[in-house]
Design a protein around this motif. Structure first.
Motif, PDB file in Angstrom:
ATOM      1  N   GLY A 137      -8.504 -11.026  -5.952  1.00 23.87           N
ATOM      2  CA  GLY A 137      -9.307 -10.832  -4.747  1.00 23.87           C
ATOM      3  C   GLY A 137     -10.792 -10.815  -5.067  1.00 23.87           C
ATOM      4  N   ILE A 197      -6.647  -5.265 -10.966  1.00 30.56           N
ATOM      5  CA  ILE A 197      -7.610  -4.938  -9.902  1.00 30.56           C
ATOM      6  C   ILE A 197      -6.996  -5.405  -8.576  1.00 30.56           C
ATOM      7  CG2 ILE A 197      -8.965  -7.014 -10.558  1.00 30.56           C
ATOM      8  CD1 ILE A 197     -10.522  -3.796  -9.090  1.00 30.56           C
ATOM      9  N   ALA A 200      -2.604  -2.399  -4.723  1.00 32.75           N
ATOM     10  CA  ALA A 200      -1.169  -2.142  -4.670  1.00 32.75           C
ATOM     11  C   ALA A 200      -0.828  -0.646  -4.581  1.00 32.75           C
ATOM     12  CB  ALA A 200      -0.499  -2.727  -5.904  1.00 32.75           C
TER      13      ALA A 200
HETATM   14  P1  NAD Z   1      -9.261  -7.643  -2.046  1.00 31.47           P
HETATM   15  O1  NAD Z   1      -8.690  -7.284  -0.719  1.00 31.47           O
HETATM   16  O2  NAD Z   1     -10.268  -8.733  -2.126  1.00 31.47           O
HETATM   17  O3  NAD Z   1      -8.053  -8.043  -3.035  1.00 31.47           O
HETATM   18  C1  NAD Z   1      -6.872  -7.278  -3.071  1.00 31.47           C
HETATM   19  C2  NAD Z   1      -6.012  -7.704  -4.247  1.00 31.47           C
HETATM   20  O4  NAD Z   1      -4.817  -6.913  -4.256  1.00 31.47           O
HETATM   21  C3  NAD Z   1      -5.549  -9.165  -4.169  1.00 31.47           C
HETATM   22  O5  NAD Z   1      -5.405  -9.670  -5.486  1.00 31.47           O
HETATM   23  C4  NAD Z   1      -4.175  -9.023  -3.509  1.00 31.47           C
HETATM   24  O6  NAD Z   1      -3.323 -10.129  -3.748  1.00 31.47           O
HETATM   25  C5  NAD Z   1      -3.681  -7.767  -4.195  1.00 31.47           C
HETATM   26  N1  NAD Z   1      -2.602  -7.101  -3.458  1.00 31.47           N
HETATM   27  C6  NAD Z   1      -2.566  -6.827  -2.121  1.00 31.47           C
HETATM   28  N2  NAD Z   1      -1.400  -6.223  -1.822  1.00 31.47           N
HETATM   29  C7  NAD Z   1      -0.705  -6.106  -2.994  1.00 31.47           C
HETATM   30  C8  NAD Z   1       0.557  -5.563  -3.338  1.00 31.47           C
HETATM   31  N3  NAD Z   1       1.356  -5.008  -2.416  1.00 31.47           N
HETATM   32  N4  NAD Z   1       0.959  -5.616  -4.642  1.00 31.47           N
HETATM   33  C9  NAD Z   1       0.160  -6.175  -5.601  1.00 31.47           C
HETATM   34  N5  NAD Z   1      -1.045  -6.705  -5.323  1.00 31.47           N
HETATM   35  C10 NAD Z   1      -1.477  -6.665  -4.039  1.00 31.47           C
HETATM   36  O7  NAD Z   1      -9.817  -6.285  -2.652  1.00 31.47           O
HETATM   37  P2  NAD Z   1     -10.864  -6.098  -3.841  1.00 31.47           P
HETATM   38  O8  NAD Z   1     -12.223  -5.929  -3.268  1.00 31.47           O
HETATM   39  O9  NAD Z   1     -10.617  -7.140  -4.869  1.00 31.47           O
HETATM   40  O10 NAD Z   1     -10.447  -4.660  -4.393  1.00 31.47           O
HETATM   41  C11 NAD Z   1      -9.217  -4.496  -5.088  1.00 31.47           C
HETATM   42  C12 NAD Z   1      -8.942  -3.024  -5.295  1.00 31.47           C
HETATM   43  O11 NAD Z   1      -9.930  -2.468  -6.146  1.00 31.47           O
HETATM   44  C13 NAD Z   1      -8.972  -2.192  -4.010  1.00 31.47           C
HETATM   45  O12 NAD Z   1      -7.830  -1.362  -4.018  1.00 31.47           O
HETATM   46  C14 NAD Z   1     -10.231  -1.365  -4.130  1.00 31.47           C
HETATM   47  O13 NAD Z   1     -10.115  -0.116  -3.481  1.00 31.47           O
HETATM   48  C15 NAD Z   1     -10.319  -1.202  -5.635  1.00 31.47           C
HETATM   49  N6  NAD Z   1     -11.663  -0.909  -6.128  1.00 31.47           N
HETATM   50  C16 NAD Z   1     -11.785   0.003  -7.128  1.00 31.47           C
HETATM   51  C17 NAD Z   1     -13.030   0.324  -7.635  1.00 31.47           C
HETATM   52  C18 NAD Z   1     -13.163   1.292  -8.769  1.00 31.47           C
HETATM   53  O14 NAD Z   1     -14.292   1.703  -9.098  1.00 31.47           O
HETATM   54  N7  NAD Z   1     -12.101   1.649  -9.444  1.00 31.47           N
HETATM   55  C19 NAD Z   1     -14.170  -0.285  -7.098  1.00 31.47           C
HETATM   56  C20 NAD Z   1     -14.028  -1.255  -6.109  1.00 31.47           C
HETATM   57  C21 NAD Z   1     -12.752  -1.568  -5.629  1.00 31.47           C
END
Ligand code: NAD
Length: 321
Positions: A137, A197, A200
């Motif tokens: 994503g 990342i 899920a």
């Molecule tokens: P995004 O919506 O662009 O992408 C989501 C990703 O998760 C995609 O790869 C999608 O295919 C996958 N996904 C969705 N449902 C799924 C499932 N049931 N099983 C497995 N994979 C699944 O979101 P993003 O901006 O890329 O963010 C991804 C995650 O990272 C989010 O959960 C967000 O909260 C988290 N995040 C964490 C931090 C941190 O500091 N740790 C910072 C920013 C974002």
């Protein structure tokens, strides 16, 4: 007070500057020079939005403030705006007066990518060659781009729950001159470094998908209930995190702790490795796992860096306040 709008961040901030800022603040956290305040996150009952504050004080860097923001799920469809919205506010730690207001959207992506990169620098084997990506994503492209700068990787492999999104990360690999291959989850055994990342709520990567000597950066789990990897993998690994309190409550470790597979005392701050207080990886066969939960001090560190850069370039907006 200075203002640095979101539209100016891309031209000001670099991956290197984000990396340095995050590495320094992780080190300051481990030496008790910096601490995060408890996170506030509320479903506000309007537009289905989740809104909250992540703040802290870095005495070493003289940075005090908070990031305010969250997730508005209908922004894109209703208003053609991105769903994640955030703004960082910095305050003068000597007086409490507001010092800066900084766009936080791109900075969040850069500081999150910097966190997994810092973990790779300090925990991955020096000879790591194959980088595995779980997730494709928005954030995955940032994590991948930053990770590629940490080792002489010669190949990227990837798996995503929605395979149609894999071209997003294939493009980043190919732009860096590296071949990309889609694999199934057992295929992750070929990876020397794995970044997960995703959003899920159930594990994809199982303990037996990972080979000895691998470093894993779990970056998606930042909320109670989310999970990307099997809890048994944390029991197999030496576990590091940005902040232990977040790791056990909202991070990937919440599940291994709840299942009694590991104890809080088994989780180490990455900053202790940066400071030299913890040896980090001790053999080529150790599995190391970084639980990157995302802390407010990361946001403040990159925002402070951007304010400096904006001042140097003379583009920070001054407001009498
Ligand atoms: P995004 O919506 O662009 O992408 C989501 C990703 O998760 C995609 O790869 C999608 O295919 C996958 N996904 C969705 N449902 C799924 C499932 N049931 N099983 C497995 N994979 C699944 O979101 P993003 O901006 O890329 O963010 C991804 C995650 O990272 C989010 O959960 C967000 O909260 C988290 N995040 C964490 C931090 C941190 O500091 N740790 C910072 C920013 C974002």
């Amino acid at each position: 007070m200075l203002i640095v709008p979101e539209k100016d961040i891309a031209d000001l901030m670099t991956r290197d500057a984000a990396f340095d800022a995050v590495e320094q603040v992780f080190a300051a956290m481990a030496s008790d020079d910096a601490y995060n305040f408890p996170v506030v996150r509320e479903a506000i009952g309007h537009e289905d939005a989740l809104y909250g504050f992540k703040g802290g004080f870095d005495r070493a860097g003289a940075t005090l403030g908070l990031k305010a923001g969250g997730y508005w799920p209908h922004n894109l469809e209703k208003r053609d705006l991105i769903n994640h919205q955030s703004t960082v506010f910095l305050f003068d730690p000597d007086t409490g007066k507001p010092a800066a207001m900084v766009g936080g959207n791109l900075l969040t992506a850069l500081r999150t990518a910097a966190a997994s990169s810092v973990s790779i620098k300090h925990l991955a084997r020096p000879d790591a060659k194959v980088l595995g990506m779980i997730g494709a994503g928005h954030q995955a492209t940032f994590q991948l781009r930053a990770a590629l700068e940490q080792r002489a990787f010669d190949r990227v492999i990837g798996w995503n729950y929605h395979p149609d999104m894999l071209p997003n990360i294939a493009k980043v690999a190919e732009d860096a001159g590296l071949p990309f291959e889609a694999v199934d989850l057992p295929g992750m055994a070929e990876a020397d470094v794995i970044i997960s990342i995703t959003s899920a709520f159930a594990p994809s990567l199982m303990a037996d998908h990972v080979s000895p000597g691998t470093h894993i950066a779990c970056m998606g789990t930042d909320t109670k209930g989310k999970q990307e990897v099997e809890a048994a993998l944390l029991a197999r690994a030496t576990v590091f995190t940005d902040e232990v309190a977040q790791s056990i409550s909202i991070g990937e470790a919440q599940h291994a702790i709840a299942a009694g597979l590991i104890a809080e005392s088994d989780i180490h701050q990455i900053g202790a490795v940066i400071n030299g207080a913890h040896p980090g990886r001790t053999s080529d066969t150790d599995i190391t796992l970084f639980d990157g939960t995302g802390v407010g001090l990361q946001d403040l560190a990159v925002a402070a860096r951007v304010v400096d850069l904006a001042q140097k370039k003379g583009i920070a907006i001054h407001v009498d306040f």
